[in-house]
Design an enzyme around this catalytic site. Structure first.
Site, PDB file in Angstrom:
ATOM      1  N   ASN A 105       0.816  -1.215   0.000  1.00 42.67           N
ATOM      2  CA  ASN A 105       0.000   0.000   0.000  1.00 42.67           C
ATOM      3  C   ASN A 105       0.852   1.269   0.000  1.00 42.67           C
ATOM      4  O   ASN A 105       0.572   2.225  -0.712  1.00 42.67           O
ATOM      5  CB  ASN A 105      -0.936   0.014   1.213  1.00 42.67           C
ATOM      6  CG  ASN A 105      -1.944  -1.131   1.158  1.00 42.67           C
ATOM      7  OD1 ASN A 105      -2.039  -1.829   0.139  1.00 42.67           O
ATOM      8  ND2 ASN A 105      -2.667  -1.344   2.228  1.00 42.67           N
ATOM      9  N   THR A 144     -14.671  38.344 -31.656  1.00 41.81           N
ATOM     10  CA  THR A 144     -15.497  37.995 -30.497  1.00 41.81           C
ATOM     11  C   THR A 144     -16.771  37.411 -31.082  1.00 41.81           C
ATOM     12  O   THR A 144     -17.244  37.883 -32.123  1.00 41.81           O
ATOM     13  CB  THR A 144     -15.829  39.201 -29.597  1.00 41.81           C
ATOM     14  OG1 THR A 144     -16.582  40.141 -30.366  1.00 41.81           O
ATOM     15  CG2 THR A 144     -14.567  39.876 -29.084  1.00 41.81           C
ATOM     16  N   HIS A 145     -17.307  36.376 -30.446  1.00 43.28           N
ATOM     17  CA  HIS A 145     -18.450  35.659 -31.024  1.00 43.28           C
ATOM     18  C   HIS A 145     -18.113  35.155 -32.428  1.00 43.28           C
ATOM     19  O   HIS A 145     -18.998  34.990 -33.254  1.00 43.28           O
ATOM     20  CB  HIS A 145     -19.697  36.536 -31.095  1.00 43.28           C
ATOM     21  CG  HIS A 145     -20.030  37.227 -29.804  1.00 43.28           C
ATOM     22  ND1 HIS A 145     -20.900  36.684 -28.886  1.00 43.28           N
ATOM     23  CD2 HIS A 145     -19.597  38.398 -29.254  1.00 43.28           C
ATOM     24  CE1 HIS A 145     -21.010  37.501 -27.849  1.00 43.28           C
ATOM     25  NE2 HIS A 145     -20.223  38.556 -28.045  1.00 43.28           N
ATOM     26  N   SER A 169      -5.803  13.946 -49.766  1.00 40.61           N
ATOM     27  CA  SER A 169      -6.827  12.986 -50.114  1.00 40.61           C
ATOM     28  C   SER A 169      -6.576  12.590 -51.554  1.00 40.61           C
ATOM     29  O   SER A 169      -6.589  13.439 -52.439  1.00 40.61           O
ATOM     30  CB  SER A 169      -8.204  13.638 -49.953  1.00 40.61           C
ATOM     31  OG  SER A 169      -9.165  12.911 -50.681  1.00 40.61           O
ATOM     32  N   LYS A 219      -7.625  18.976 -51.578  1.00 38.83           N
ATOM     33  CA  LYS A 219      -7.770  19.062 -50.117  1.00 38.83           C
ATOM     34  C   LYS A 219      -6.484  18.766 -49.364  1.00 38.83           C
ATOM     35  O   LYS A 219      -5.727  17.883 -49.730  1.00 38.83           O
ATOM     36  CB  LYS A 219      -8.819  18.054 -49.642  1.00 38.83           C
ATOM     37  CG  LYS A 219     -10.236  18.564 -49.687  1.00 38.83           C
ATOM     38  CD  LYS A 219     -11.142  17.532 -49.076  1.00 38.83           C
ATOM     39  CE  LYS A 219     -11.414  17.845 -47.618  1.00 38.83           C
ATOM     40  NZ  LYS A 219     -11.465  16.707 -46.777  1.00 38.83           N
ATOM     41  N   ASN A 276      -5.852  18.056 -45.171  1.00 37.21           N
ATOM     42  CA  ASN A 276      -6.621  17.932 -43.930  1.00 37.21           C
ATOM     43  C   ASN A 276      -5.747  18.164 -42.699  1.00 37.21           C
ATOM     44  O   ASN A 276      -4.655  17.618 -42.607  1.00 37.21           O
ATOM     45  CB  ASN A 276      -7.253  16.544 -43.846  1.00 37.21           C
ATOM     46  CG  ASN A 276      -8.257  16.310 -44.957  1.00 37.21           C
ATOM     47  OD1 ASN A 276      -8.873  17.252 -45.438  1.00 37.21           O
ATOM     48  ND2 ASN A 276      -8.402  15.065 -45.371  1.00 37.21           N
ATOM     49  N   GLU A 299      -6.910  18.318 -35.493  1.00 41.01           N
ATOM     50  CA  GLU A 299      -8.170  17.701 -35.084  1.00 41.01           C
ATOM     51  C   GLU A 299      -7.943  16.694 -33.955  1.00 41.01           C
ATOM     52  O   GLU A 299      -8.735  16.587 -33.020  1.00 41.01           O
ATOM     53  CB  GLU A 299      -8.834  17.012 -36.277  1.00 41.01           C
ATOM     54  CG  GLU A 299      -9.260  17.993 -37.361  1.00 41.01           C
ATOM     55  CD  GLU A 299      -9.651  17.266 -38.644  1.00 41.01           C
ATOM     56  OE1 GLU A 299     -10.847  17.050 -38.855  1.00 41.01           O
ATOM     57  OE2 GLU A 299      -8.732  16.913 -39.439  1.00 41.01           O
ATOM     58  N   TYR A 314      -6.737   2.137   2.182  1.00 44.07           N
ATOM     59  CA  TYR A 314      -6.590   1.591   0.843  1.00 44.07           C
ATOM     60  C   TYR A 314      -7.764   0.690   0.443  1.00 44.07           C
ATOM     61  O   TYR A 314      -8.188  -0.171   1.196  1.00 44.07           O
ATOM     62  CB  TYR A 314      -5.290   0.769   0.726  1.00 44.07           C
ATOM     63  CG  TYR A 314      -5.089   0.288  -0.696  1.00 44.07           C
ATOM     64  CD1 TYR A 314      -4.613   1.148  -1.673  1.00 44.07           C
ATOM     65  CD2 TYR A 314      -5.431  -1.011  -1.065  1.00 44.07           C
ATOM     66  CE1 TYR A 314      -4.470   0.729  -2.983  1.00 44.07           C
ATOM     67  CE2 TYR A 314      -5.282  -1.442  -2.388  1.00 44.07           C
ATOM     68  CZ  TYR A 314      -4.806  -0.562  -3.336  1.00 44.07           C
ATOM     69  OH  TYR A 314      -4.679  -0.967  -4.636  1.00 44.07           O
ATOM     70  N   GLN A 328      -6.608   0.846  -7.661  1.00 51.13           N
ATOM     71  CA  GLN A 328      -5.781   0.311  -8.751  1.00 51.13           C
ATOM     72  C   GLN A 328      -6.191   0.926 -10.089  1.00 51.13           C
ATOM     73  O   GLN A 328      -5.363   1.094 -10.988  1.00 51.13           O
ATOM     74  CB  GLN A 328      -5.926  -1.208  -8.809  1.00 51.13           C
ATOM     75  CG  GLN A 328      -4.983  -1.856  -9.792  1.00 51.13           C
ATOM     76  CD  GLN A 328      -5.011  -3.379  -9.667  1.00 51.13           C
ATOM     77  OE1 GLN A 328      -4.614  -3.930  -8.663  1.00 51.13           O
ATOM     78  NE2 GLN A 328      -5.519  -4.034 -10.698  1.00 51.13           N
TER      79      GLN A 328
END
Lengths: 373, 373, 373, 373
Positions: free
Chosen positions: B15, B60-61, B182, B188, B190, B195, B222, B227
């Site tokens: 322990n 902003t926004h 791709s 493209k 990516n 991501e 304990y 674990q």
């Protein structure tokens, strides 16, 4: 809030203002919570002092393992709450910076003294970057994460108190003002407060989770999603503010049944480890010592008696190193004293631990920071 | 791990040992992560320096609000990662205490020097209570909570980079080694790494949530449930350790299209606030100034031109305080310089902010604590 | 996977393919888990049948409230797992649709028969929209949410078994193969499996949380973040697949100490409600009846005896409606029989409930859907 | 609530009553939400119908991939909300069982007709086990989990609308009543509602997390912790009830800029896949076809023109299979029509998908269950 003549409609933006208000809220909450934590720790320490030499079983896997002083058990919780106080103090440092002057996103366009404004509101200084300052809610997340850890500690304490107040344990007599009876079942007293405390941990964790999920993947700077940080922030703070005085009151009035605790600490072979330590001291290798005690326990179970009631002859049949001193080593005081390290349950170490904790608790109050409210 | 002759089978318990190992793991992870964070901050600062006077819109926004220096934008992220480094350092303090000597629950039964053992393993000292020490996972929770906040910052950065690398924005040219094409759609590229970085934040948050849920309501000391703290702890640490070098590499090789950024910063009426500030300076009350500029923007929209292309006569028809100086106040350099406060985007303040950040980054490395590994 | 000649490099996209693979994985997992759940429910039912007329206390607020049949207690868990099986079956319906033919995002560009392809792979039909099909992970979230509820049920079961295996309760004798002893403390047996089961609930909940956080605010259609759905999905499924056979084995081999259970059910005034019901039957208004029994319990506590040992004269001094029939109404069989409603613990209702559950369990297996693997 | 003469103080317990009340609440909430969902789906379908032949880019990795019909895009969301309606209907089945008659834990002690009571309150029948019935909150967890998935769908929709309303995209004109302007920056309109919708997903997820954490490891039967299930349950329900009408109103009034959408769909080489399909049709192996188109795109990028503007000679230099028909295959209508599978964006399939969705939406309303309130 009108620091240093920096007024609304003279160039101040809602974005910097709401960030400032939320920081002021977190700072004030931390200061109040530190006081409530100090009170709570004081009561835990007082109860530990009052427990004197009373002992109880310590459990691992919820199975009785070894006896400990009741004071030692309560001091385990004191350590948790010291860490909570520390974490809140660290969070306060990062919170106590002033966003005023950040404008909507790019910085104020008026000639203002951000340093003076920050000082006037009790902040340690201004924030360093306007885009960060208006879109940052780290202080709220860190604060609620800290509250979540505090609530988890309370949930563990509540769980043990619930267990120990059942007839099966009978260590704790539920205090009337914090419990409910059942008109239908007059034999029952329910630990309502403790159950709520345990449940509230889930609530605070939910608040912490919401806060973090909110900001995931948010582009800079201010986005309206951040408005949703307010309710979980306020809710988590309110929850702890109402829980701490309640558990403090509960702890002040609860009665421990020390007779049952001591009895439970003295039975169930909780001196088995001490018995093995006795053999090791006599030169028996550790593994063999534990094996021998295992057999002795077996025998005592069969005879329905405690280890210390086994005749020396039977013990010596198990291992020749047993001698007459054995029985005097298995009493509760001897077993407790055996754990003779700092942080262990030997009474002299628990006494010192109590003193250390008292000093640290006092310094908590002493260092409590002054707040402009 | 065999500190001060305190060996297995001479009274040491699983322990206390597992608690010690986990603390050593967290400490070593923090030290490594601090180094990775310092590298990452260095690259952000280098890119900010290299960006020079390049500007871009601040949003902003997610709507374009005001122009800022590219360096100012990158410095916003630097602030976030400074806070992460701070939080990790605070967590390290609370982690770096040694449970060895706590036994299974009640403290060791051998005469050992816990202080010496702790020092030998590079700990700041021994833990204070054996029941707490063997059942506490606060250090793991606080660590993963800190990683969760770090991952959230990376997710915000990734989100912006994903956005800015789309054709609609075109601010960022995705670096080949960190992106995939791709075969089916050769037009493209990516942003796979970005991501994944955004997604990994969810993973680290899940680890933090698991860790906290695990200990809710656990009685002392304990329990085997603990674990299950290992995998989320290791996973969160591994995730950040692999992400930080990747984003550092990405940031080193990415190319910013400063032409498109500057162009975007110069159009879309992002000088409207500056225009209002100009009127306020001429004594027009704030509210009226914004109203007047609102009308001017309206007019410019109708005419399909920028604010600074409106003839003075038309402006004076809106408000008599407009004068010939107006047009010279609406250029990008003038608008940037207007945010003339510490933490604002005025170039002289950004320059100072960069210097401050460089110093703080250097001290991060300087204070990096020595670790016994 | 090469359905209906629709092969890679003839227009099939990774986006539709990974969505299809994940759905096949979830479907196969559900089918396996349904079988494991059926086995688990069978063992619970077998243990309920074997428990016969054995009784135990039912707890509210963890305080002993009223006696129930052991079978009634086990049937409570059976209901939970029936709901889990139901939820998984519902999730299967929504999972079992085939994305093949969705292309990368806009639909395949080859002339293919999606209906036939879906049928060939055992799907109920094709998905309805290519953008949704390639970006949807609802089936994974719903599946792991269902597993989370299942894991929560197991955690409640584990908690009770842990409690009931402590010496304080002594209802459950831990089965050797699923527990560990302590060489250091030979008196101890630790419920490791049960603790891990309780802990794993936190892990599965963490997986569910990660999955949901991942998709929050993701624009359509496929984003690489979705790659991170795989590990929590697989982990949650694996966790349940390994837990269910273990708890099934545990339950098959555990021994209940029916003597201690019956004894606990017969003491502690758990017939207090029955006593009040007796008075109500004699026309005493409910509130007054409970008041009277409250006083009787008080008296019995003072005398250190059970309710049924109080002399009639003393009872009549409390309320005149007590008569000689009283004592015969307070035995364990009478108290159990009193809960004479469907879903109540009266033995005749428990018997019927067992039969109903057996039938439902059989139909679980019967309806198990055929899967093409 | 006084079903079948089963009144308070005649043996009914708070435990069964609160469980019944919460089930009635969830059932009523589901019925209301189904109606709100039906309205929301109707508006999405109406907008899809009105979009006619308008096209837009479909994105993967947020990079423009292929053109799709605007209707096809909106139908992707319709599929998500159909699944939500399904999940709520499934949850309703499991919710609509009546706990009345379960007593405090062991079953009622009065002779009552549970079947009749359940029917009188509109339930499908009584619950099967008293211990389960009083301690079960599965229905609340499943309900809020379903709401969480619904909120996630709304968050994805909101994210896209926020993106598409930025000047960089310009597909969406924010509806005045659901947006705010900025007095300081008159050029700005902020998508406040959309940002709140995105943020509220975090809140509902937090509620779901709290509910599940609450019941983890709770022993049977009723525990006061369960009181804490009420607020997150009510909060999640209220949140969705207020969000759905708002997004419905937003969607009714929003204006799509179809000119910009069509233009974006026609540029950026989104016909590259179609170009490769053309070569495949001419017998060129898939891999080679994509390679050839890759080179053609390269060339067009260099020349600053679209694919269809490349002279045939240059194309044939890349691959001999190009012929005069090539250019006529690359127009937007041809590219859309190419995705000629059910679930694809070819107009004839989108038309059929719209009809199917209309029918399913109608049946949602038709099957709306009758509720006793």
């Amino acid at each position: 809030m009108a620091a240093a003549g920096y007024k609304l409609h003279t160039g101040r933006s809602r974005n910097e203002q709401i960030a400032t208000d939320l920081r002021l809220f977190v700072r004030a909450s931390i200061d109040t919570l530190q006081e409530l934590l100090a009170n709570w720790i004081d009561v835990l320490l007082t109860r530990a002092e009052r427990a004197g030499s009373a002992a109880m079983p310590a459990y691992t896997h919820l199975q009785p393992a070894e006896p400990v002083l009741v004071a030692h058990w309560l001091l385990a919780y004191v350590q948790m709450f010291f860490r909570d106080a520390d974490r809140l103090a660290d969070c306060r440092k990062r919170t106590n910076l002033c966003p005023l002057g950040s404008g909507a996103v790019a910085g104020a366009t008026l000639t203002i003294n951000r340093q003076a404004m920050a000082a006037e509101l009790g902040f340690d200084g201004p924030t360093a970057n306007s885009m960060d300052a208006t879109s940052d809610r780290d202080f709220a997340i860190e604060f609620v994460n800290s509250l979540s850890q505090l609530a988890l500690h309370l949930s563990r304490w509540a769980e043990e108190m619930i267990l120990f107040s059942t007839p099966a344990y009978g260590f704790v007599e539920l205090p009337e003002p914090y419990s409910t009876g059942s008109s239908a079942m007059p034999q029952k007293k329910n630990p309502d407060l403790l159950e709520l405390v345990r449940g509230k941990a889930a609530r605070v964790m939910g608040c912490a989770s919401t806060l973090q999920t909110l900001v995931k993947g948010l582009p800079l700077a201010y986005n309206k999603d951040l408005q949703e940080t307010q309710e979980p922030l306020f809710d988590a703070s309110d929850t702890l503010m109402s829980m701490l005085p309640l558990v403090t009151g509960w702890m002040q009035t609860v009665e421990f049944n020390e007779t049952r605790m001591n009895q439970a600490a003295s039975t169930g072979f909780m001196n088995a480890w001490a018995a093995a330590a006795y053999l090791v001291e006599r030169g028996v290798p550790s593994r063999l010592a534990h094996e021998a005690i295992g057999k002795a326990v077996q025998l005592a179970v069969e005879r329905g008696c405690d280890l210390q009631k086994l005749p020396l002859a039977d013990l010596q049949a198990i291992h020749p190193s047993f001698d007459a001193a054995f029985h005097s080593r298995l009493g509760l005081p001897e077993v407790l004293a055996l754990h003779d390290v700092p942080g262990g349950t030997a009474p002299r170490h628990v006494k010192r631990a109590l003193q250390n904790a008292r000093e640290r608790a006092a310094s908590l109050r002493a260092h409590e920071p002054l707040t402009v409210r």
